[in-house]
Design an enzyme around this catalytic site. Structure first.
Site, PDB file in Angstrom:
ATOM      1  N   LYS A 181       5.319   0.821  -5.854  1.00 16.61           N
ATOM      2  CA  LYS A 181       5.030   2.095  -5.178  1.00 16.61           C
ATOM      3  C   LYS A 181       5.867   3.213  -5.778  1.00 16.61           C
ATOM      4  CE  LYS A 181       3.540  -0.341  -1.090  1.00 16.61           C
ATOM      5  NZ  LYS A 181       3.779  -0.860   0.251  1.00 16.61           N
ATOM      6  N   GLN A 210       8.275  -0.886   4.501  1.00 16.99           N
ATOM      7  CA  GLN A 210       7.649  -2.052   3.871  1.00 16.99           C
ATOM      8  C   GLN A 210       7.621  -3.210   4.859  1.00 16.99           C
ATOM      9  OE1 GLN A 210       6.209  -2.125   0.715  1.00 16.99           O
ATOM     10  NE2 GLN A 210       5.476  -4.098   1.445  1.00 16.99           N
ATOM     11  N   ASP A 254       0.757   5.180   5.416  1.00 10.18           N
ATOM     12  CA  ASP A 254       0.109   3.859   5.440  1.00 10.18           C
ATOM     13  C   ASP A 254      -1.127   3.880   6.338  1.00 10.18           C
ATOM     14  OD1 ASP A 254       1.128   1.900   3.767  1.00 10.18           O
ATOM     15  OD2 ASP A 254       2.814   1.420   5.090  1.00 10.18           O
TER      16      ASP A 254
END
Ligand code: NAD
Length: 286
Positions: free
Chosen positions: A52, A96, A119
């Site tokens: 990422k 995460q 997200d």
């Protein structure tokens, strides 16, 4: 033989488009930034976080990493999230997953400001998706829509069957296909006569989490097959939820594993970060 939907190529095309967009906006003084939080040192998570951050660097999004120890408490993590929520220099926040067991995942996800939830996991964004309102969409299903569109596969009026009903893949996938005017059926572990349902699909999305479960007996001749699964086999190679060798001869188009859906997830995260930066810049304007 099926058309192979090249996720690597489509992903790099979108990344280049985003890079150009970010560069143009930078000249107008708009900057983009993502904060990535990792709790503990799970090796798979470390790889995802690195991917990422590398994608951010390529596109021109500033990224900051917060590496917290395994024993971090929920309160400590929430404090950090609140600080980042209030920081005008941070557009996107990502924790995460998974987090260690002492931390409740749903509490953490809901603590992220909805306008920084790149997200697309926050209830406000999930609700917006189901109401057809603007908001951040979960990256993997959003990437699948791009794969279909950019491969010239229309969704409107098609029988779409999604196998799997998880919050991050199956459910948002169904909502997105519906938004594109597909006729959508969602299957799951309690579905009876699964093959009867999947064999109706013009577009079949497998997000089951079971290596090579979907063979040709589940697939209608000429169907488009999207494989979300990703598994490491004993020989070290990757495979999906679809038995590619058996399904490719009957499908009209198929995503490979690796190189199909996988590369799109991080790319759509980058897309969400750019959207978050643009939204924040509009709010700052008088
Ligand atoms: P999950 O385990 O949360 O959900 C699996 C779903 O499949 C459940 O809803 C369950 O009801 C259904 N299911 C399980 N067994 C079934 C069966 N025998 N018949 C019918 N349905 C069944 O998984 P997830 O998070 O949605 O992920 C699915 C797969 O996609 C996993 O392999 C995961 O690693 C992969 N994944 C890939 C990406 C990517 O970027 N490529 C992103 C997310 C997940």
């Amino acid at each position: 033989m099926a058309q192979i939907i090249d996720g690597k190529q489509i992903s790099s095309q979108i990344r280049d488009e985003l890079k150009e967009k970010v560069e143009q906006y930078r000249q107008e003084g708009i900057r983009f930034s993502l904060a990535v939080i990792q709790v503990g040192a799970d090796p798979a998570s470390t790889v995802y976080v690195r991917n990422k951050r590398n994608a951010c660097a390529y596109i021109g999004i500033e990224s900051s990493a917060y590496e917290l120890p395994e024993e971090t408490t929920e309160e400590e993590l929430l404090n950090l999230i609140h600080t980042l929520n209030d920081d005008p220099n941070v557009n996107g926040i990502l924790v995460q997953l998974p987090v260690p067991p002492q931390i409740r995942e749903h509490v953490v996800v809901q603590a992220i400001a909805k306008e920084k939830d790149v997200d697309g996991f926050h209830m406000a964004n999930v609700g917006a998706l189901s109401m057809g309102q603007p908001g951040f969409v979960s990256c993997t299903p959003a990437g699948i829509i791009q794969l279909l569109k950019r491969s010239g596969i229309s969704i409107e009026g098609k029988e779409c069957v999604v196998i799997g009903r998880s919050n991050i893949v199956g459910k948002p996938m169904a909502m997105l296909l519906l938004r594109e005017n597909g006729t959508v059926t969602v299957c799951h572990s309690r579905t009876k006569n699964l093959r009867d349902v999947t064999k109706r699909a013009d577009i079949l999305v497998a997000a089951v989490g079971r290596p090579k479960m979907i063979d040709d007996s589940y697939v209608k001749e000429g169907a488009v097959v999207i494989d979300v699964g990703i598994h490491r086999m004993e020989n070290g190679k990757l495979c999906g939820d679809v038995d590619y060798e058996k399904v490719a001869p009957v499908a009209s188009a198929i995503t490979p594993v690796p190189g199909g859906v996988g590369p799109m997830t991080v790319t759509m995260l980058m897309n969400n970060c750019v959207e978050a930066g643009l939204m924040a810049s509009k709010e700052k304007r008088p």
